[in-house]
Motif scaffolding. Sequence first.
Motif, PDB file in Angstrom:
ATOM      1  N   LEU A  67      50.880   6.229  29.714  1.00 57.03           N
ATOM      2  CA  LEU A  67      50.075   5.451  30.658  1.00 57.03           C
ATOM      3  C   LEU A  67      50.965   4.635  31.595  1.00 57.03           C
ATOM      4  O   LEU A  67      50.710   4.573  32.802  1.00 57.03           O
ATOM      5  CB  LEU A  67      49.104   4.537  29.905  1.00 57.03           C
ATOM      6  N   ASP A  68      52.022   4.044  31.055  1.00 58.92           N
ATOM      7  CA  ASP A  68      52.959   3.279  31.890  1.00 58.92           C
ATOM      8  C   ASP A  68      53.621   4.173  32.934  1.00 58.92           C
ATOM      9  O   ASP A  68      53.755   3.793  34.104  1.00 58.92           O
ATOM     10  CB  ASP A  68      54.033   2.605  31.034  1.00 58.92           C
ATOM     11  N   ARG A  69      54.037   5.363  32.516  1.00 58.74           N
ATOM     12  CA  ARG A  69      54.685   6.307  33.432  1.00 58.74           C
ATOM     13  C   ARG A  69      53.732   6.720  34.555  1.00 58.74           C
ATOM     14  O   ARG A  69      54.090   6.740  35.727  1.00 58.74           O
ATOM     15  CB  ARG A  69      55.186   7.534  32.670  1.00 58.74           C
ATOM     16  N   ILE A  70      52.488   7.023  34.195  1.00 59.67           N
ATOM     17  CA  ILE A  70      51.495   7.434  35.192  1.00 59.67           C
ATOM     18  C   ILE A  70      51.175   6.283  36.137  1.00 59.67           C
ATOM     19  O   ILE A  70      51.074   6.484  37.351  1.00 59.67           O
ATOM     20  CB  ILE A  70      50.234   7.982  34.495  1.00 59.67           C
ATOM     21  N   ASN A  71      51.038   5.077  35.605  1.00 57.59           N
ATOM     22  CA  ASN A  71      50.769   3.914  36.446  1.00 57.59           C
ATOM     23  C   ASN A  71      51.874   3.713  37.482  1.00 57.59           C
ATOM     24  O   ASN A  71      51.595   3.346  38.620  1.00 57.59           O
ATOM     25  CB  ASN A  71      50.606   2.650  35.595  1.00 57.59           C
ATOM     26  N   SER A  72      53.111   3.952  37.088  1.00 61.13           N
ATOM     27  CA  SER A  72      54.234   3.804  38.024  1.00 61.13           C
ATOM     28  C   SER A  72      54.309   4.959  39.004  1.00 61.13           C
ATOM     29  O   SER A  72      54.439   4.753  40.214  1.00 61.13           O
ATOM     30  CB  SER A  72      55.551   3.721  37.248  1.00 61.13           C
ATOM     31  N   VAL A  86      43.654   2.644  41.429  1.00 61.30           N
ATOM     32  CA  VAL A  86      42.991   1.410  41.837  1.00 61.30           C
ATOM     33  C   VAL A  86      43.094   0.367  40.723  1.00 61.30           C
ATOM     34  O   VAL A  86      43.367  -0.799  40.965  1.00 61.30           O
ATOM     35  CB  VAL A  86      41.505   1.684  42.186  1.00 61.30           C
ATOM     36  N   SER A  87      42.865   0.795  39.490  1.00 60.91           N
ATOM     37  CA  SER A  87      42.992  -0.074  38.325  1.00 60.91           C
ATOM     38  C   SER A  87      43.865   0.669  37.311  1.00 60.91           C
ATOM     39  O   SER A  87      43.538   1.796  36.915  1.00 60.91           O
ATOM     40  CB  SER A  87      41.614  -0.370  37.729  1.00 60.91           C
ATOM     41  N   LYS A  88      44.968   0.054  36.911  1.00 59.79           N
ATOM     42  CA  LYS A  88      45.937   0.720  36.046  1.00 59.79           C
ATOM     43  C   LYS A  88      45.300   1.231  34.756  1.00 59.79           C
ATOM     44  O   LYS A  88      44.383   0.605  34.199  1.00 59.79           O
ATOM     45  CB  LYS A  88      47.078  -0.229  35.686  1.00 59.79           C
ATOM     46  N   PHE A  89      45.825   2.353  34.284  1.00 58.30           N
ATOM     47  CA  PHE A  89      45.412   2.878  32.994  1.00 58.30           C
ATOM     48  C   PHE A  89      45.927   1.957  31.912  1.00 58.30           C
ATOM     49  O   PHE A  89      47.065   1.495  31.966  1.00 58.30           O
ATOM     50  CB  PHE A  89      45.966   4.293  32.788  1.00 58.30           C
ATOM     51  N   LYS A  90      45.062   1.663  30.930  1.00 59.51           N
ATOM     52  CA  LYS A  90      45.454   0.792  29.827  1.00 59.51           C
ATOM     53  C   LYS A  90      44.695   1.189  28.570  1.00 59.51           C
ATOM     54  O   LYS A  90      43.610   1.780  28.638  1.00 59.51           O
ATOM     55  CB  LYS A  90      45.181  -0.669  30.168  1.00 59.51           C
ATOM     56  N   ILE A  91      45.268   0.867  27.443  1.00 56.49           N
ATOM     57  CA  ILE A  91      44.620   1.122  26.154  1.00 56.49           C
ATOM     58  C   ILE A  91      43.554   0.052  25.956  1.00 56.49           C
ATOM     59  O   ILE A  91      43.799  -1.133  26.166  1.00 56.49           O
ATOM     60  CB  ILE A  91      45.645   1.103  25.009  1.00 56.49           C
ATOM     61  N   THR A  92      42.355   0.495  25.565  1.00 57.54           N
ATOM     62  CA  THR A  92      41.260  -0.442  25.338  1.00 57.54           C
ATOM     63  C   THR A  92      41.010  -0.655  23.849  1.00 57.54           C
ATOM     64  O   THR A  92      40.872  -1.775  23.403  1.00 57.54           O
ATOM     65  CB  THR A  92      39.967   0.036  26.019  1.00 57.54           C
ATOM     66  N   LEU A  93      40.960   0.408  23.081  1.00 60.91           N
ATOM     67  CA  LEU A  93      40.756   0.339  21.635  1.00 60.91           C
ATOM     68  C   LEU A  93      41.523   1.478  20.974  1.00 60.91           C
ATOM     69  O   LEU A  93      41.244   2.637  21.276  1.00 60.91           O
ATOM     70  CB  LEU A  93      39.273   0.518  21.275  1.00 60.91           C
ATOM     71  N   GLY A  94      42.452   1.182  20.124  1.00 60.87           N
ATOM     72  CA  GLY A  94      43.155   2.215  19.363  1.00 60.87           C
ATOM     73  C   GLY A  94      43.678   3.350  20.203  1.00 60.87           C
ATOM     74  O   GLY A  94      44.739   3.264  20.807  1.00 60.87           O
ATOM     75  N   ASP A  95      42.922   4.435  20.273  1.00 62.76           N
ATOM     76  CA  ASP A  95      43.345   5.622  21.023  1.00 62.76           C
ATOM     77  C   ASP A  95      42.492   5.835  22.275  1.00 62.76           C
ATOM     78  O   ASP A  95      42.529   6.884  22.877  1.00 62.76           O
ATOM     79  CB  ASP A  95      43.311   6.863  20.132  1.00 62.76           C
ATOM     80  N   GLU A  96      41.736   4.818  22.670  1.00 58.30           N
ATOM     81  CA  GLU A  96      40.916   4.918  23.880  1.00 58.30           C
ATOM     82  C   GLU A  96      41.641   4.240  25.032  1.00 58.30           C
ATOM     83  O   GLU A  96      42.360   3.258  24.841  1.00 58.30           O
ATOM     84  CB  GLU A  96      39.565   4.231  23.671  1.00 58.30           C
ATOM     85  N   PHE A  97      41.458   4.794  26.223  1.00 57.48           N
ATOM     86  CA  PHE A  97      42.071   4.177  27.392  1.00 57.48           C
ATOM     87  C   PHE A  97      41.151   4.338  28.579  1.00 57.48           C
ATOM     88  O   PHE A  97      40.221   5.136  28.569  1.00 57.48           O
ATOM     89  CB  PHE A  97      43.444   4.797  27.687  1.00 57.48           C
ATOM     90  N   GLU A  98      41.424   3.534  29.603  1.00 59.02           N
ATOM     91  CA  GLU A  98      40.642   3.602  30.827  1.00 59.02           C
ATOM     92  C   GLU A  98      41.540   3.314  32.019  1.00 59.02           C
ATOM     93  O   GLU A  98      42.623   2.738  31.870  1.00 59.02           O
ATOM     94  CB  GLU A  98      39.484   2.615  30.796  1.00 59.02           C
ATOM     95  N   GLY A  99      41.102   3.740  33.167  1.00 59.99           N
ATOM     96  CA  GLY A  99      41.798   3.498  34.420  1.00 59.99           C
ATOM     97  C   GLY A  99      40.906   3.982  35.542  1.00 59.99           C
ATOM     98  O   GLY A  99      39.907   4.675  35.304  1.00 59.99           O
ATOM     99  N   LEU A 100      41.257   3.617  36.763  1.00 56.15           N
ATOM    100  CA  LEU A 100      40.435   4.002  37.904  1.00 56.15           C
ATOM    101  C   LEU A 100      41.335   4.543  39.004  1.00 56.15           C
ATOM    102  O   LEU A 100      42.287   3.879  39.414  1.00 56.15           O
ATOM    103  CB  LEU A 100      39.650   2.791  38.417  1.00 56.15           C
ATOM    104  N   MET A 101      41.025   5.770  39.453  1.00 57.98           N
ATOM    105  CA  MET A 101      41.789   6.418  40.516  1.00 57.98           C
ATOM    106  C   MET A 101      41.009   6.352  41.820  1.00 57.98           C
ATOM    107  O   MET A 101      39.778   6.333  41.820  1.00 57.98           O
ATOM    108  CB  MET A 101      42.039   7.889  40.162  1.00 57.98           C
TER     109      MET A 101
END
Length: 72
Positions: A20-25, A32-47
């Motif tokens: 996620l860090d690599r993709i965000n960079s 629009v909104s960086k990808f981040k871990i929300t719960l355990g193995d779940e993540f979210e972000g906005l392109m």
Amino acid sequence: MDSKNIEHRQEVQTNLLNTLDRINSKYCQSIVSKFKITLGDEFEGLMSVNADWICIINELFFPCIQQRFDLE
């Protein structure tokens, strides 16, 4: 699959965070909104609408698929 039961769970979560860090960079102009871990193995972000979303999705999921089929 319940991520709490994954063998080497901490390593998998670290790999997800690094991905996620690599993709965000790499795609910062398209995110629009960086990808981040929300719960355990779940993540979210906005392109953005014009994002190179196929490349981003491939980079997000190909390592996971490769990890899942890794035979030790």
